[in-house]
Scaffold this active site. Structure first.
Site, PDB file in Angstrom:
ATOM      1  N   ARG A 234       3.920  46.037  88.026  1.00 62.32           N
ATOM      2  CA  ARG A 234       3.563  46.851  86.851  1.00 62.32           C
ATOM      3  C   ARG A 234       3.064  48.231  87.265  1.00 62.32           C
ATOM      4  O   ARG A 234       3.193  49.197  86.517  1.00 62.32           O
ATOM      5  CB  ARG A 234       2.543  46.088  86.003  1.00 62.32           C
ATOM      6  CG  ARG A 234       1.254  45.807  86.695  1.00 62.32           C
ATOM      7  CD  ARG A 234       0.402  44.774  85.978  1.00 62.32           C
ATOM      8  NE  ARG A 234       0.914  43.410  86.146  1.00 62.32           N
ATOM      9  CZ  ARG A 234       0.380  42.325  85.595  1.00 62.32           C
ATOM     10  NH1 ARG A 234      -0.687  42.439  84.807  1.00 62.32           N
ATOM     11  NH2 ARG A 234       0.884  41.131  85.793  1.00 62.32           N
TER      12      ARG A 234
ATOM     13  N   LYS B 149      -0.351  36.091  98.916  1.00 58.97           N
ATOM     14  CA  LYS B 149       0.196  34.878  98.301  1.00 58.97           C
ATOM     15  C   LYS B 149       0.107  33.711  99.286  1.00 58.97           C
ATOM     16  O   LYS B 149       0.260  33.929 100.496  1.00 58.97           O
ATOM     17  CB  LYS B 149       1.675  35.091  97.955  1.00 58.97           C
ATOM     18  CG  LYS B 149       1.941  35.974  96.750  1.00 58.97           C
ATOM     19  CD  LYS B 149       3.445  36.120  96.538  1.00 58.97           C
ATOM     20  CE  LYS B 149       3.779  37.057  95.380  1.00 58.97           C
ATOM     21  NZ  LYS B 149       3.372  36.575  94.068  1.00 58.97           N
TER      22      LYS B 149
END
Ligand code: BES
Ligand code: ZN
Ligand code: ZN
Length: 462
Positions: free
Chosen positions: A315, A241
């Site tokens: 996820r 990120k």
């Protein structure tokens, strides 16, 4: 019985009474006062704005006559929180006409507004107290507040003090307080016990990944399983990120914090269920051992997953946990996760985004949300978008190329791991107040927790 610090059931001194007024009732209140006081209040510019309070000056230099508090009306929670946070330290009571205030809401708001995160510095202010009568309702309100406090504390604690190990220790501590069983699978044992995605996401960190598994309640009761995303810090992995995106990522275990807070509330109020809490706890780090873009991972369920982006890690770990949750065919599975930036773009930080494969469950949660002013908003599990997750070499891709409908595709990914005919709801939450709101400070926040609890209580209270 011990209640929270912000309550007193045996006030030593005469409390200062707080009178709630709103835009409709304020002028009635003014006309019922002496001309002198009414004139004074008018001159202050106070106009019953929600959360704003006005101390009514004493006539003789002694104690204040009372406090006026602007509210949005009878069911207001948060203005009472604002009062708890901002009024000078003292003991207060709820005044006004009995029909103007829902006492339970006001009391809960007071408790929620009294929260402060004091782990790293001394509080500058003594907590103000609300004089209340001891009752089973007060116990229930305290339980709700403590569940929210736990959720906020866990989120607010920085990753340096809240890694997978510390999260597991907190889970164990919560389980112990209610005689629940807590099992933790750590590090390479995750491979032995077939949690390959939890291991793959967490293995780059020096702090080993874990699967936390709590069970509570008699096995013959209806089974409710809570699953929470426990990414203790999300660097994004090799798909690193940028610093602006990484800044807040201590809160990426917010789903786990919600599962534990809600679980604690269920156990404290002894709902008539068999509760299970599953938390995959990892740190999504960068190292020579990190999982890579375009790797193909095996899953607990047997499917293969191609990694389109290592930053779509939540996820993955939730997938393995949902497979395990589904194995015993529970009546309800609820998961909480700070899963996508897309959910925030869609609905902003205040609304918990909900997905569900079951209309009755979704409706019941929406009713709960309305009842307790804990808003949730349902988005569709729009099956045609499953195509965005197609992989050329594996059963599914965790991210895909398309940037469309990111919250929906993440939810569709999770749905792949939920067993058939299991009522399931998935919450994609922000878990954080980015700017101050009435009665709520900046920092970790429970979102959708009280809504889900209201649904469960209706179904399963004794
Ligand atoms: N933890 C983030 C999602 C997130 C970001 C929640 C900011 C709240 C605030 C998650 O792991 C993530 O990075 N998701 C990616 C997925 C993408 C790579 C498909 C996202 O949302 O950008
Ligand atoms: Zn991520
Ligand atoms: Zn994440």
């Amino acid at each position: 019985m011990v209640f929270l610090d912000c309550f007193t059931t045996e006030a030593q001194e005469q409390p200062v009474e707080i009178t709630p007024v709103n835009k409709d009732t304020f002028s009635d209140w003014l006309t019922s006062q002496s001309g002198q006081l009414a004139n004074w209040v008018k001159k202050t510019g106070f106009y019953a704005e929600p959360g704003k309070s006005l101390i009514l000056p004493p006539e003789d230099g002694g104690k204040p006559l009372g406090v006026l508090l602007g509210t949005v009306g009878k069911n207001d929670i948060w203005s009472w929180g604002e009062a708890a946070e901002h009024l000078a330290s003292a003991t207060y009571s709820i005044g006004g006409k009995p029909n103007d205030t829902d006492l339970d809401n006001a009391t809960l708001g007071w408790a929620l507004g009294s929260y402060a995160f004091n782990r790293y510095r001394q509080s500058k202010k003594t907590v103000s107290k609300l004089a209340v009568a001891a009752s089973p309702t007060l116990t229930a309100i305290s339980n709700t507040a403590q569940a929210v406090y736990l959720t906020r504390d866990l989120i607010n604690t920085p990753a340096s003090d809240m890694g997978p190990g510390e999260l597991a220790a907190c889970a164990k501590d919560t389980a112990d307080r209610f005689n629940a069983v807590c099992k933790v699978i750590t590090g390479n044992d995750l491979l032995r016990d077939n949690y390959p995605m939890v291991h793959a996401v967490g293995r780059a960190s020096t702090r080993a990944p874990r699967l936390i598994d709590i069970t509570w309640g008699k096995p013959d009761r209806p089974k409710v399983t809570l699953v929470g995303k426990g990414v203790c810090f999300d660097t994004g992995g090799l798909d690193l990120k940028p610093s602006s995106g990484m800044l807040m990522m201590k809160k990426d275990m917010g789903g786990a914090a919600h599962a534990l807070g809600l679980g604690q509330l269920i156990m404290a109020n002894r709902l008539n269920i068999r509760l299970r809490i599953l938390i995959p706890a990892v740190e999504n780090s960068v190292s020579g051992d990190a999982f890579r873009p375009m790797d193909v991972l095996k899953t607990r369920d047997g499917m293969s997953v191609e990694i389109g982006n290592t930053d779509a890690e939540g996820r993955l770990i939730l997938g393995d946990a949902l497979t395990e949750a589904s194995a015993e065919k529970p009546d309800i599975v609820i998961n909480f996760a700070t899963l996508t930036g897309a959910a925030r773009i869609a609905l902003g930080p205040d609304l918990a985004v909900m997905f569900s494969n079951n209309d009755t469950l979704a409706k019941d949660i929406e009713v709960g949300a309305d009842q307790c002013d804990d808003p949730v908003w349902r988005l569709p599990l729009w099956k045609p978008y499953r195509r965005f997750l197609d992989s050329k070499i594996a059963d599914i891709n965790n991210a895909g190329q398309s940037r469309f409908a990111g919250a929906i595709t993440a939810a569709l990914f999770l749905e792949e791991f939920v067993g058939d005919n299991i009522a399931w709801a998935h919450f994609d939450i922000y878990g954080w107040n980015p700017i101050k709101r009435i009665g709520r400070s900046v920092g970790g926040e429970a979102m959708g927790l009280r809504a889900v609890y209201a649904m469960l209580e209706k179904k399963y209270s004794k």
